[in-house]
Design an enzyme around this catalytic site. Sequence first.
Site, mmCIF file in Angstrom:
data_model
loop_
_atom_site.group_PDB
_atom_site.id
_atom_site.type_symbol
_atom_site.label_atom_id
_atom_site.label_comp_id
_atom_site.label_asym_id
_atom_site.label_seq_id
_atom_site.Cartn_x
_atom_site.Cartn_y
_atom_site.Cartn_z
ATOM 1 N N ASP A 104 0.816 -1.215 0.000
ATOM 2 C CA ASP A 104 0.000 0.000 0.000
ATOM 3 C C ASP A 104 0.851 1.268 0.000
ATOM 4 O O ASP A 104 1.449 1.619 1.009
ATOM 5 C CB ASP A 104 -0.899 -0.024 1.240
ATOM 6 C CG ASP A 104 -1.842 1.170 1.292
ATOM 7 O OD1 ASP A 104 -2.141 1.744 0.226
ATOM 8 O OD2 ASP A 104 -2.274 1.533 2.411
ATOM 9 N N ASP A 298 -1.812 5.668 -5.191
ATOM 10 C CA ASP A 298 -2.142 4.808 -4.054
ATOM 11 C C ASP A 298 -2.379 3.372 -4.520
ATOM 12 O O ASP A 298 -3.423 3.062 -5.066
ATOM 13 C CB ASP A 298 -3.389 5.375 -3.361
ATOM 14 C CG ASP A 298 -3.778 4.597 -2.120
ATOM 15 O OD1 ASP A 298 -3.101 3.611 -1.786
ATOM 16 O OD2 ASP A 298 -4.775 4.987 -1.482
#
Length: 387
Positions: A104, A298
């Site tokens: 992430d 992201d």
Amino acid sequence: MANSNSLVIRAFALSLFFVVSKCLLSIPLKIYTGKYNLSSAVDLTPLRQVLLMSDGNGLSLASDPTGTVNFLDMVNNLQGDSGRGYYIEMSLGTPSQKLNILVDTGSSNFAVAASAHPFITHYFNTALSTTYESTGRTVAVRYTQGNWEGELGIDKVSIPKGPNGTIIINIAAILTSDGFFLPGVNWQGILGLAYPMLARPDSSVEPFFNSVVKQLGIPDIFSLQMCGGGLSASSTADLAGGSLIMGGAEPALYFGPVWYTPIVEEWYYQVEVLKLEVGDQNLDLDCREYNMDKAIVDSGTTLLRLPVNVFNAVVAAITRSSLIQEFSLGFWEGSKLACWIKGETPWRFFPKLSIYLRATNTSQSFRITILPQVNGFTALIVPLSLS
Ligand SMILES: *[C@@H]1O[C@H](CO)[C@@H](O)[C@H](O)[C@H]1NC(C)=O
Ligand SMILES: *[C@@H]1O[C@H](CO)[C@@H](O)[C@H](O)[C@H]1NC(C)=O
């Protein structure tokens, strides 16, 4: 996943099937070195950059200057798909316990399940690790989707398909969570790759990759390639996978020119979007609209999310340029499917979407073009002089 205290939550998900596929897009990111002293072998550049790769021809990427890391050994070290995220296998503690960890770039804590949860098959049992040390501090992180609470500890970790060596890292042992682990996910933890500023409870908790760079002496750069369309979140068959190359980028995974975009601020990987095109139509919004309140890269989010104004402009432009006569309203809200005659492929009905990012020569930009196909994502990157 972005921390939910950001205003990203005010954005809409674009409910079209624009998804990463076929491994044609890679996003290597240079990571912030923060206040840490890195080994002198590491090339510290003042300007942190995001690197985006195209599917063009003829890239020559510089290989690892330290010559200590074999990038090819890290190829295909990710499993997963664009629907449920991409994860890497890690070995935690002594004796080691194997866990899958979601990659992430939208957060900065390394956190693993440390107690049972109905949606996960196993967890990190800290009591069984002789090298686990609790710091006695509690920690909580809230994402756009889900949150967790736990305790901060440290332990040894190694990555079977990562750089050689064992490192000691900060681990958040997740004790309770809500909406964080989801049905069908095959990961038990999260690897936050963003800057220390986003680390919880505060930026003194050194993020994972900073520890890797510091302790193994690899270059302060990683690259990420995520493959596959991931059309259905329910199909467990053939996970597409991908690669997280720590220490650089693997030339075998990419051919084409490399363009960098400056990081606006080092917390998320915040970048600057200069222009959006739907088909050949320039949306022509004030470019502040595209970056409202920020534009971030992201890897933990599987959708392209746009601010409401931009989303509405994109929908209007697609509606205008699409060959479909009438869309049901529900289609744009994601509640209705559009149907096609069996055997017909609908991709030609939809335009492509191009996102222009600022280049390191700040008077230039380059574009990433997303095709409508579920299985045909392509990133075409071409230079553009700003007028
Ligand atoms: C780890 O070390 C072994 C043995 O020296 C080497 O063959 C391998 O390529 C190394 N792996 C990485 C990722 O550098
Ligand atoms: C930056 O781009 C502008 C416009 O294309 C060009 O005129 C200028 O020479 C470039 N600067 C550098 C340092 O390459």
